[in-house]
Design an enzyme around this catalytic site. Structure first.
Site, PDB file in Angstrom:
ATOM      1  CG  HIS A 427      -1.791   2.839   3.215  1.00 27.80           C
ATOM      2  ND1 HIS A 427      -0.865   2.384   2.550  1.00 27.80           N
ATOM      3  CD2 HIS A 427      -2.458   0.790   1.971  1.00 27.80           C
ATOM      4  CE1 HIS A 427      -0.085   1.688   1.334  1.00 27.80           C
ATOM      5  NE2 HIS A 427      -1.090   0.645   1.879  1.00 27.80           N
ATOM      6  CE1 TYR A 543      -2.096  -1.707  -7.618  1.00 24.89           C
ATOM      7  CE2 TYR A 543      -0.514  -2.670  -5.692  1.00 24.89           C
ATOM      8  CZ  TYR A 543      -1.318  -1.799  -6.599  1.00 24.89           C
ATOM      9  OH  TYR A 543      -0.831  -0.670  -6.816  1.00 24.89           O
ATOM     10  CB  THR A 556       3.467   1.193  -4.533  1.00 18.08           C
ATOM     11  OG1 THR A 556       2.356   2.173  -4.567  1.00 18.08           O
ATOM     12  CG2 THR A 556       3.721   1.282  -2.885  1.00 18.08           C
TER      13      THR A 556
END
Ligand SMILES: *[C@@H]1O[C@H](CO)[C@@H](O)[C@H](O)[C@H]1NC(C)=O
Ligand SMILES: *[C@@H]1O[C@H](CO)[C@@H](O)[C@H](O)[C@H]1NC(C)=O
Ligand SMILES: *[C@@H]1O[C@H](CO)[C@@H](O)[C@H](O)[C@H]1NC(C)=O
Length: 740
Positions: A427, A543, A556
């Site tokens: 990630h 979220y 993000t």
């Protein structure tokens, strides 16, 4: 040449000629367009000796033209950047555009429509602005209002006000200073503190997965599927390297998104360190690393500069599958080191993998274009228990056996024995939309461009004398084997605790939602709120990932999608308010959600700003009770929509079965749910739910049932509205459909 084309964007290299000819032509007409500058240049050029007077004038005029041309480019770029800093359009409804937007649209079109390369827009993208601290604090308080009792809220407000009027200002000054020199005031810290410094396992906690088609498997021959998949990935890499990939844009508009995340897609690994991991990237890498039944191989994918044909790669993979040699001692489960805690892995790597055969072999894995696992299991929606098998398929991609993927690689592709495929992505280097773009391209190229022969093999010529794939050699001492066992124990415990549930929701999709004049994302988010409320009997901090790639190097931002309005709607619905009142509250909630989403996209979010203030406070060594509390609040519902970006690659009319399942991620909170969803075509939404078995209050299947029910209940409510007749075509679409 590529650098030139990109460097002069939005102009083209050939436009130089026009400027030069223009200048020369005006000079020929005996007028001086440069107002004396050309003469000045002439005096300063060291050419007096070698050229005639006319030649000197000529050269000076060309120099002047070039300078003029370059300044025009800079001016154009500056204009484009100014234009791209305008975001008000996103908040306006179709048909009710402001005059500014009406002027702005054609100007952006004009300046941004010339055929760009992948990175052409980068220098014209605006910088992410730092919001005012009062704005962030008041947005924060608003977002937690429905989650707190009155006394709790009073306490939080006091903390927040105290912060805003004292420490906050000081931290903000430092942050503004950083924003002056940094390309993006969030992203470097985000990468470092959220990803690279995290010391726990990345498997399940951070890595996520992407799945194959739902209904079809283009071939059941494992080696052939690997051949086409590897080829498609390498074709994508070539497009990235040549910058032939079109820059992504906000769907339905010409607004470009930042492409920086493509840079570290291939030839990249995360390497462990004691304090922090680092991302390493190599400029050349002509092979992939392959894992099969406990053995590691290097597979060269180029031969004398030529990319191997899919059939050649298939044959090479088949050689690996046919190789019956057993793993070397300690080789089989070595990958578990990348699945367990980071510090022991860093120590092992330094001590036992920094010289000799172990270094050479590890180098090959780390420097490979990407990692490939030839899995000896069968996966997919199949057999007697297709639903249960989908869940197992998700778990297999998320963690496998905990040692048969290389979790540090930017991504690992998995090819199963029955030809099913999937990927597991690290990630830190990029977010899901970038990986999803790659994966969409791969699936479509594999199935529709490369294709298979009738008996399921790859196409292409074969050169008979290809060298064998190279078996990697290891010398794994007992200490490493002991660490492999303990890393594996840590990883296995984590993996065994993951409760995954994947299911296609087929009752309706974005087609019907849009007919109700609601944004599909808002609809699904509010459904998730309702599902959670019914599942757990309350609301929770939620979220939703949105992107800030309108800005340079943006990543993000969090949309806190549990809002005052969504709670009001759900409370009303559950307490049996009239349908009309519920519909009214739903409209408010959905508009609110869209607004929150747009604010997050345009740099007016809450969480990244507070995160950065927290980092500054750590650097300065000061404690902020407010920030500490905010940053430690758990996200019991963590959600993300996987956007479908290249619908044009899929032809759902003629191949309706080639539907992508999307991907998912592990649970974020110990007692919460992770939900990822992908809106496919007009009639389907695929959900990926995760939670932990160890929490007695959560159950992914139960939550999945609640999601389906919530979606249907809300649809029933909206469909019953006498004002929106479902048979008529929905007009007056909210602008936000562009964001889906
Ligand atoms: C926008 O332009 C139109 C026509 O030029 C004008 O009538 C209108 O008042 C303008 N609206 C605003 C808000 O300025
Ligand atoms: C990765 O390696 C390939 C093959 O050597 C090379 O052509 C390419 O430029 C590298 N990619 C990047 C993004 O550095
Ligand atoms: C949130 O909702 C409560 C109760 O419904 C209301 O009193 C309050 O004013 C709302 N706050 C905001 C900021 O909308």
């Amino acid at each position: 040449l590529r650098h030139l084309i990109k460097g002069v964007y939005p102009a083209s290299p050939s436009s130089w000629l026009f400027v030069a000819i223009g200048i020369l032509a005006t000079m020929y007409m005996q007028s001086d367009p440069s107002m004396g500058l050309i003469t000045k240049i002439q005096q300063h050029l060291p050419l007096h000796m070698s050229l005639s007077a006319q030649g000197q004038t000529m050269v000076s005029a060309l120099v002047f033209s070039t300078l003029l041309w370059l300044s025009l480019i800079l001016a154009l770029r500056f204009c484009l950047k100014l234009l791209l800093s305008y975001h008000q359009w996103m908040f306006e409804k179709h048909g009710r555009m402001s005059n500014t937007t009406k002027v702005w649209v054609p100007l952006v079109r004009l300046l941004s429509s010339r055929k760009p390369l992948l990175y052409s827009y980068q220098s014209s993208l605006p910088h992410l602005p730092v919001p005012a601290i009062q704005d962030t604090v008041s947005r924060y308080l608003e977002s937690v209002r429905p989650l707190l009792t009155d006394p709790e809220f009073k306490r939080m407000s006091d903390l927040a006000n105290e912060f805003e009027s004292n420490l906050g200002n000081r931290l903000q000054r430092y942050l503004k200073l950083k924003a002056l020199w940094a390309t993006n005031y969030v992203s470097d810290w985000w990468e470092e503190y959220v990803y690279l410094r995290s010391r726990g396992p990345i498997m399940v906690n951070s890595n996520y997965y992407g799945m194959d088609f739902l209904y079809v498997t283009p071939t059941s021959v494992q080696a052939a599927r690997a051949g086409n998949t590897i080829t498609a990935l390498l074709l994508y890499r070539r497009k990235v390297n040549r910058e032939e990939l079109k820059p992504s844009r906000v769907p339905g508009t010409v607004i470009p998104l930042c492409a920086a995340q493509c840079e570290r897609m291939f030839n990249t690994t995360r390497t462990p360190g004691v304090e922090t991991d680092v991302l390493q990237h190599w400029l050349d890498s002509e092979f992939v690393a392959v894992y099969h039944r406990g053995r590691y191989f290097r597979l060269w994918v180029y031969r004398a500069g030529r990319l191997l044909s899919p059939r050649e790669i298939e044959d090479q993979i088949q050689r690996i599958l046919d190789d019956a040699s057993p793993p070397l001692p300690g080789e089989e489960k070595l990958g578990a080191l990348t699945a367990g805690d980071r510090i022991p892995w860093a120590q092992m790597r330094k001590q036992y993998f920094s010289s000799g055969v172990n270094k050479r072999s590890l180098d090959i894995i780390e420097r490979a274009a990407f990692f490939v696992t030839l899995d000896d299991e069968e996966q997919g929606m199949r057999g007697d228990d297709p639903e249960g098998n989908l869940d197992r398929y998700a778990k297999s991609l998320l963690h496998g056996k905990c040692y048969d993927r290389w979790f540090d690689k930017s991504f690992s592709v998995v090819i199963y024995k029955n030809g099913k495929s999937g990927l597991n992505a690290e990630h830190s280097w990029a977010d899901a939309p970038t990986v999803a773009h790659l994966w969409e391209y791969t699936l479509a190229t594999d199935a529709f461009q490369l294709g298979y022969t009738e008996d399921g093999h790859c196409k292409g010529d074969v050169e008979p004398s290809l060298p064998q794939p190279q078996r990697l050699v290891w010398n794994i001492p007992a200490e490493v084997q002991a660490q492999v066992s303990s890393s594996l124990a840590v990883a296995q415990a984590l993996a065994d605790d993951v409760d995954c549930h994947v299911f296609p929701f087929r009752e309706f999709g974005k087609g019907r939602i849009k007919k109700c004049r609601v944004s599909p994302d808002a609809f699904i988010q509010i459904s998730l709120q309702l599902a959670y409320y019914r599942d757990r009997g309350g609301f929770c901090l939620t979220y939703e990932a949105s992107m800030t790639r309108l800005f340079r190097e943006g990543r993000t931002e969090t949309v806190r999608s549990c809002s005052n309005e969504s709670c009001a709607f759900i409370t009303a619905l559950e307490s049996g308010e009239t349908e009309e009142e519920c519909r009214r509250l739903f409209q408010l909630a959905s508009e609110r959600h869209q607004n929150l989403y747009r604010m997050a996209m345009t740099g007016a979010g809450i969480d990244r700003h507070l995160f950065c203030l927290y980092v500054v406070s750590k650097y300065l060594g000061v404690e902020s009770p407010f920030l500490k509390e905010v940053l430690s609040e758990p996200w019991r519902l963590s959600t993300s929509q996987t956007p479908v970006q290249q619908m044009n690659l899929f032809d759902l009319k003629n191949h309706p079965d080639f539907i992508s399942l999307g991907g998912g991620f592990g649970p974020v909170a110990d007692d919460g749910y992770g939900v990822s969803y992908i809106i496919v075509g007009e009639d389907m939404v695929n959900f990926h739910v995760s939670s932990k078995y160890s929490c007695s209050q959560t159950d992914s299947h139960r939550f999945g049932v609640q999601i389906s029910k919530a979606m249907q209940d809300i649809m029933a409510l909206l469909s019953a509205d006498p004002k929106t007749s479902l048979s008529s075509k929905g007009t007056g679409q909210p602008q936000s459909k562009k964001l889906q």
